[in-house]
Design a protein around this motif. Structure first.
Motif, PDB file in Angstrom:
ATOM      1  N   MET A 266       0.841  -1.199   0.000  1.00 39.62           N
ATOM      2  CA  MET A 266       0.000   0.000   0.000  1.00 39.62           C
ATOM      3  C   MET A 266       0.882   1.257   0.000  1.00 39.62           C
ATOM      4  N   LYS A 267       0.430   2.257  -0.652  1.00 43.61           N
ATOM      5  CA  LYS A 267       1.161   3.512  -0.710  1.00 43.61           C
ATOM      6  C   LYS A 267       1.255   4.152   0.685  1.00 43.61           C
ATOM      7  N   ASN A 268       2.454   4.604   1.024  1.00 44.05           N
ATOM      8  CA  ASN A 268       2.695   5.318   2.288  1.00 44.05           C
ATOM      9  C   ASN A 268       2.486   4.462   3.533  1.00 44.05           C
ATOM     10  N   ILE A 269       2.392   3.124   3.371  1.00 43.58           N
ATOM     11  CA  ILE A 269       2.204   2.306   4.557  1.00 43.58           C
ATOM     12  C   ILE A 269       3.460   2.371   5.411  1.00 43.58           C
ATOM     13  N   LEU A 270       3.315   2.176   6.702  1.00 44.02           N
ATOM     14  CA  LEU A 270       4.462   2.240   7.601  1.00 44.02           C
ATOM     15  C   LEU A 270       5.481   1.149   7.267  1.00 44.02           C
ATOM     16  N   SER A 271       6.754   1.511   7.294  1.00 39.75           N
ATOM     17  CA  SER A 271       7.804   0.531   7.047  1.00 39.75           C
ATOM     18  C   SER A 271       7.990  -0.352   8.277  1.00 39.75           C
ATOM     19  N   GLU A 272       8.635  -1.502   8.072  1.00 39.56           N
ATOM     20  CA  GLU A 272       8.899  -2.412   9.178  1.00 39.56           C
ATOM     21  C   GLU A 272       9.755  -1.739  10.240  1.00 39.56           C
ATOM     22  N   GLN A 273      10.697  -0.929   9.804  1.00 43.57           N
ATOM     23  CA  GLN A 273      11.552  -0.210  10.747  1.00 43.57           C
ATOM     24  C   GLN A 273      10.740   0.767  11.593  1.00 43.57           C
ATOM     25  N   GLU A 274       9.814   1.462  10.965  1.00 50.41           N
ATOM     26  CA  GLU A 274       8.957   2.395  11.695  1.00 50.41           C
ATOM     27  C   GLU A 274       8.083   1.659  12.707  1.00 50.41           C
ATOM     28  N   VAL A 275       7.527   0.529  12.291  1.00 48.17           N
ATOM     29  CA  VAL A 275       6.676  -0.240  13.197  1.00 48.17           C
ATOM     30  C   VAL A 275       7.464  -0.691  14.417  1.00 48.17           C
ATOM     31  N   GLN A 276       8.667  -1.179  14.198  1.00 42.33           N
ATOM     32  CA  GLN A 276       9.491  -1.630  15.323  1.00 42.33           C
ATOM     33  C   GLN A 276       9.849  -0.475  16.239  1.00 42.33           C
ATOM     34  N   GLN A 277      10.068   0.708  15.671  1.00 43.73           N
ATOM     35  CA  GLN A 277      10.346   1.875  16.500  1.00 43.73           C
ATOM     36  C   GLN A 277       9.126   2.268  17.332  1.00 43.73           C
ATOM     37  N   LEU A 278       7.967   2.219  16.725  1.00 42.49           N
ATOM     38  CA  LEU A 278       6.733   2.546  17.437  1.00 42.49           C
ATOM     39  C   LEU A 278       6.469   1.535  18.551  1.00 42.49           C
ATOM     40  N   ARG A 279       6.776   0.279  18.303  1.00 43.37           N
ATOM     41  CA  ARG A 279       6.627  -0.746  19.338  1.00 43.37           C
ATOM     42  C   ARG A 279       7.637  -0.522  20.459  1.00 43.37           C
ATOM     43  N   ALA A 280       8.833  -0.088  20.105  1.00 46.64           N
ATOM     44  CA  ALA A 280       9.845   0.195  21.122  1.00 46.64           C
ATOM     45  C   ALA A 280       9.432   1.366  22.001  1.00 46.64           C
ATOM     46  N   GLU A 281       8.550   2.216  21.479  1.00 45.04           N
ATOM     47  CA  GLU A 281       8.061   3.375  22.230  1.00 45.04           C
ATOM     48  C   GLU A 281       6.778   3.052  22.986  1.00 45.04           C
ATOM     49  N   THR A 282       6.412   1.764  23.029  1.00 44.34           N
ATOM     50  CA  THR A 282       5.199   1.318  23.707  1.00 44.34           C
ATOM     51  C   THR A 282       5.551   0.127  24.590  1.00 44.34           C
ATOM     52  N   ARG A 283       5.727   0.377  25.878  1.00 45.54           N
ATOM     53  CA  ARG A 283       6.184  -0.678  26.792  1.00 45.54           C
ATOM     54  C   ARG A 283       5.289  -1.913  26.752  1.00 45.54           C
ATOM     55  N   GLY A 284       4.005  -1.685  26.586  1.00 45.39           N
ATOM     56  CA  GLY A 284       3.045  -2.780  26.665  1.00 45.39           C
ATOM     57  C   GLY A 284       3.232  -3.848  25.613  1.00 45.39           C
ATOM     58  N   THR A 285       3.844  -3.509  24.471  1.00 44.21           N
ATOM     59  CA  THR A 285       4.000  -4.497  23.400  1.00 44.21           C
ATOM     60  C   THR A 285       4.973  -5.607  23.788  1.00 44.21           C
ATOM     61  N   THR A 286       5.776  -5.385  24.815  1.00 44.72           N
ATOM     62  CA  THR A 286       6.707  -6.436  25.269  1.00 44.72           C
ATOM     63  C   THR A 286       6.032  -7.400  26.231  1.00 44.72           C
ATOM     64  N   LYS A 287       4.855  -7.049  26.716  1.00 49.43           N
ATOM     65  CA  LYS A 287       4.176  -7.847  27.739  1.00 49.43           C
ATOM     66  C   LYS A 287       3.018  -8.675  27.196  1.00 49.43           C
ATOM     67  N   THR A 288       2.385  -8.175  26.150  1.00 48.25           N
ATOM     68  CA  THR A 288       1.153  -8.816  25.704  1.00 48.25           C
ATOM     69  C   THR A 288       0.924  -8.571  24.225  1.00 48.25           C
ATOM     70  N   ILE A 289       0.114  -9.411  23.607  1.00 49.95           N
ATOM     71  CA  ILE A 289      -0.376  -9.176  22.250  1.00 49.95           C
ATOM     72  C   ILE A 289      -1.745  -8.530  22.404  1.00 49.95           C
ATOM     73  N   HIS A 290      -1.844  -7.286  22.004  1.00 52.84           N
ATOM     74  CA  HIS A 290      -3.034  -6.494  22.345  1.00 52.84           C
ATOM     75  C   HIS A 290      -3.916  -6.285  21.126  1.00 52.84           C
ATOM     76  N   PHE A 291      -5.032  -7.018  21.095  1.00 50.14           N
ATOM     77  CA  PHE A 291      -6.034  -6.846  20.047  1.00 50.14           C
ATOM     78  C   PHE A 291      -7.340  -6.336  20.658  1.00 50.14           C
ATOM     79  N   ASN A 292      -7.227  -5.424  21.614  1.00 47.72           N
ATOM     80  CA  ASN A 292      -8.409  -4.795  22.214  1.00 47.72           C
ATOM     81  C   ASN A 292      -8.297  -3.281  22.099  1.00 47.72           C
ATOM     82  N   ASN A 293      -7.886  -2.819  20.927  1.00 45.61           N
ATOM     83  CA  ASN A 293      -7.696  -1.390  20.707  1.00 45.61           C
ATOM     84  C   ASN A 293      -9.015  -0.635  20.571  1.00 45.61           C
TER      85      ASN A 293
END
Length: 402
Positions: free
Chosen positions: A1-28
């Protein structure tokens, strides 16, 4: 998809979210994991407030607090004086809806996806004010019927009130097209964007709504207890006010008072400044990434999840319609939704139960009880989706053995 987030960006965003290391969160769609900067902003403010005093800390952060309104206005393409910070979308919706001067016989048009709190509001107005409401059902493909809306309008129609993205379904309704119809007939238009903000791009000028209610904790990733109400400047004086204090008034004498000349007339003075600052930081975070880009990733992940679920025997996906969002709803044959949720929680996977009452008209029409709701966000990954589906496959196999 055009302008979709890159894998590097996603990993950076996850690194900026402590909760992603604790759980798989599908209750957004219930409450997203907060970015670290939002959490730190709230906590740091509270610490400073405890050391310096509440009013003193508010003064120190007065510009940042004020900037929250500017950021929200940018998010939805509104004016700063059209924004009120409130506790959640339900509060905002009730302030707007009950501010309208309804008369007996007035009509409200809504959709089958309307949220339970809003439906209660409509029923309450029916019982106490003699207001009637009409429901526009979706067609067989799950799409909102614009022509049916046109046909339902009469000279007694005072308001169109709809929910953009429902609580227990993955469909969406064409809010901008509805806005054009409302404008053409000079009818007030109230939009519940509780699930929309931070999820899909929102432009109140393009949508054409007069009022829009938003919760912060969902796709905006803001703290619980935050939200905002947009009220178009031209109609602010037309809405009744239910609570007034020294903050919501422009001036007070011993014999008279005048409300503020902006949307903050709908607020109350005493609220958590820490949470308001956290809301502003969450909005800023979303703006910096770009909701247009994150929306593309959410669509991609939700589409991937739906396809994988459809390939699992014993699982039924319930979402349908031409445009689908990040909410994926399904059921597992022979298992209660709550049981599925609890089994997934044992594996540190968060989903939620979509209650039938939450979107009562839609659920009754489609003969659905409580369903499982997995709502993806841009910080989720393909690997997390694979894990969810693998665990669900195991649940189905175990069920078939007994």
């Amino acid at each position: 998809m055009k302008n979709i987030l890159s894998e590097q960006e996603v990993q950076q965003l996850r690194a900026e979210t402590r909760g992603t290391t604790k759980t798989i969160h599908f209750n957004n769609a219930g409450s997203s994991l907060h970015p670290d900067v939002v959490v730190d902003t709230v906590i740091d403010y509270l610490y400073e407030e405890a050391q310096k005093g509440g009013y003193e800390t508010e003064y120190t952060y007065r510009e940042e607090l004020e900037n929250t309104y500017t950021l929200i206005a940018r998010l939805i393409n509104a004016r700063k004086d059209e924004i009120a910070v409130v506790e959640n979308a339900s509060i905002g919706w009730w302030l707007a809806f009950n501010g309208i001067d309804f008369k007996p016989g007035d009509e409200v048009i809504t959709c089958e996806m309307e949220y339970v709190t809003n439906l209660i509001g409509l029923l309450h107005a029916q019982k106490t004010l003699g207001v009637e409401f009409k429901v526009i059902p979706n067609d067989e493909q799950g799409n909102f019927r614009l022509q049916a809306l046109e046909d339902a309008i009469s000279d007694r129609t005072k308001l169109i009130a709809v929910t953009h993205i429902p609580s227990t379904a993955g469909g969406m309704i064409p809010v901008a097209e509805i806005g054009k119809i409302a404008h053409r007939h000079n009818i007030l238009y109230l939009l519940d964007a509780c699930q929309s903000a931070g999820h899909v791009p929102l432009d109140v000028q393009e949508i054409g709504c007069d009022m829009l209610a938003v919760t912060g904790r969902k796709y905006l990733r803001a703290p619980r207890g935050t939200g905002f109400l947009y009220v178009r400047k031209e109609i602010q004086d037309k809405l009744k006010l239910f609570f007034l204090d020294g903050f919501t008034t422009q001036w007070v004498t011993e014999t008279d008072f005048k409300p503020r000349d902006d949307a903050r007339r709908f607020e109350v003075y005493e609220k958590s400044r820490a949470l308001t600052l956290g809301l502003g930081k969450a909005v800023e975070y979303a703006l910096n990434i770009g909701v247009e880009r994150t929306w593309q990733r959410v669509q991609y992940l939700a589409g991937l999840l739906r396809e994988k679920l459809k390939n699992i025997n014993g699982i039924m996906v319930h979402d349908f319609g031409d445009e689908l969002c990040g909410i994926v709803t399904f059921s597992v044959d022979g298992m209660e939704a709550a049981t599925v949720k609890n089994k997934l929680a044992e594996k540190h996977i968060n989903v939620s139960v979509g209650k039938a009452v939450s979107t009562l008209i839609y659920m009754n029409k489609n003969k659905l009880g409580n369903i499982v709701r997995a709502s993806v966000h841009y910080y989720n990954t393909e690997a997390e989706i694979d894990t969810l589906c693998r665990v669900l496959e195991e649940l189905v196999k175990v069920r078939l053995l007994f």
